[in-house]
Design an enzyme around this catalytic site. Structure first.
Site: not given
Ligand code: GLU
Length: 431
Positions: A58, A103-105
């Site tokens: 994201c 962001a992040k994954g």
């Protein structure tokens, strides 16, 4: 009660809106991620079986600079959780004034059930899946829960293979030998320890011999416990998934660290089955008591440090909490319903976006060194980390005192939202 971390993040924003100098239209914009990519990841495991995993990345907001945020491997990852974590990264980078967005994954998996080879294949396949959306000037991943410098090395290699040359700057938290920075592995824990020291100075309380309970003994919790112990605090409890160890006179943090580094569980340590060599066993002080993670949270301590997963301090247990201060090493450990009770009771909570920002600060320092193709010694990195997190702490306190805000989270959010909104206003709406 808010179970959904994304709803919790929105509720945290809403609590700050009335105090933040942010246009309502821009504020509404900030509640929506820019984009989220979902990827399907078929991987042939070492066992010969093919397993299909699911992953996300994201990108929440890029008004202040390239997207930045970790990647977690965990069975409870969901799209909403990754989006909440990407939002928290946005507010965190703004609060500590890094030129980044958030962001992040995440990949839904149980790393304990996977071999090293399986993890490498999964990491490479995930990197291929999100490859078109990351890049040194675009979106820069880093470690998070269950990912580490080796994971970053595989990500960097996979990305570089497609580019045809080495691109160390595409991820941070790399091993030193391929462009990592000294101080990154312990940076989040160091930041937690530094803000706890600052909090005690602000409250005019003495940290030496203050009792501390740390929930979670992974990279962040163990380094925070070790550094607080070195700073003179008395770490009386800590835990992992197997349970918690408690000794009112203080735990031998070094022996526990050696045991866990050797692959041991807290439960085994409490039972006296100690790994980590003779030094861990010899130096173990009194026998600690076995308690549960739930009991750890309600210990009568000076500082509680949740350093595990989100949503552990909730409306259900907040009335039983006895700590006089909470320093959030995990992302999103406190629900808004619990926050309201803690504010009412005057329990100081140093919010996650400040308390655990040490990791992304040192990620930024790694990224800068990669861009300069120049490396700094550990002392320079640690001094810069201390300066940056100290400034963010002081600015949060100033905002809290000057505006008479209800709590430190609201102060931190007000600053972060104003900074992000100002960037949006300068840039305007495209087209
Ligand atoms: N995963 C860490 C966090 O939640 C670090 C992110 C980074 O270094 O980009 O802040």
């Amino acid at each position: 009660m808010v179970d959904d971390p994304f709803e919790n993040m929105l509720a945290q924003m809403d609590r700050a809106e009335e105090y933040a100098d942010v246009d309502h239209g821009v504020f509404e914009r900030l509640k929506h991620p820019e984009r989220t990519l979902k990827v399907t990841l078929p991987v042939e495991l070492e066992s010969g079986e093919v397993e299909v995993f699911e992953g996300y990345r994201c990108q929440f907001d890029s008004a202040r600079g390239p997207f930045k945020g970790g990647v977690r491997f965990h069975p409870s990852v969901t799209q909403r959780e990754v989006e909440a974590l990407a939002g928290w990264m946005t507010w965190k980078t703004a609060l500590v004034d890094l030129p980044y967005g958030g962001a992040k994954g995440g990949v839904i998996c149980e790393p304990k059930d996977l071999t090293e080879r399986d993890l490498e294949r999964l990491t490479r396949r995930y990197t291929e899946g999100i490859r078109r959306m990351i890049g040194p000037e675009v979106d820069v991943p880093a470690p998070d829960m269950n990912t580490n410098p080796q994971t970053m090395a595989w990500m960097m290699d996979t990305y570089s293979m497609y580019e045809g040359y080495s691109v160390p700057q595409v991820v941070t938290g790399k091993p030193l030998e391929i462009g990592g920075t000294p101080g990154r592995v312990e940076a989040t824990g160091r930041g937690v320890s530094l803000v706890t020291e600052r909090l005690f100075e602000y409250l005019d309380r003495d940290l030496s011999d203050a009792t501390v309970a740390v929930q979670g003994f992974g990279n962040v919790g163990s380094n925070a416990a070790r550094l607080l112990d070195e700073a003179g605090a008395n770490v009386v409890a800590t835990s992992d998934v197997s349970g918690a160890a408690y000794d009112p006179d203080g735990l031998d943090v070094a022996a526990l660290g050696a045991h866990v580094d050797a692959g041991g569980l807290i439960e085994e340590y409490v039972a006296g089955e100690i790994r980590g060599g003779a030094s861990a066993a010899d130096s173990r002080w009194d026998d600690p008591d076995a308690i549960t993670n739930a009991e750890l949270l309600t210990l009568d301590v000076d500082v509680l440090i949740p350093a595990a997963v989100e949503g552990v301090i909730t409306a259900d247990n907040v009335d039983d909490l006895r700590a006089s201060a909470i320093v959030e090493a995990a992302n999103g450990p406190t629900t808004v319903a619990a926050d309201e009770v803690l504010t009412e009771r005057d329990v100081q909570v140093v919010p996650d976006i400040l308390a655990n920002a040490g990791g992304v600060i040192v990620s930024y320092l790694e990224w800068v060194q990669n861009a300069q193709e120049f490396s700094w010694p550990l002392e320079t990195v640690n001094a810069e980390l201390e300066r940056r997190i100290g400034t963010a702490f002081d600015e949060t306190i100033e905002q809290y005192d000057a505006k008479g805000l209800p709590d430190l989270r609201t102060a931190a959010y007000t600053l972060a939202l104003e900074r992000t909104a100002t960037a949006h206003e300068y840039r305007g709406l495209f087209p």
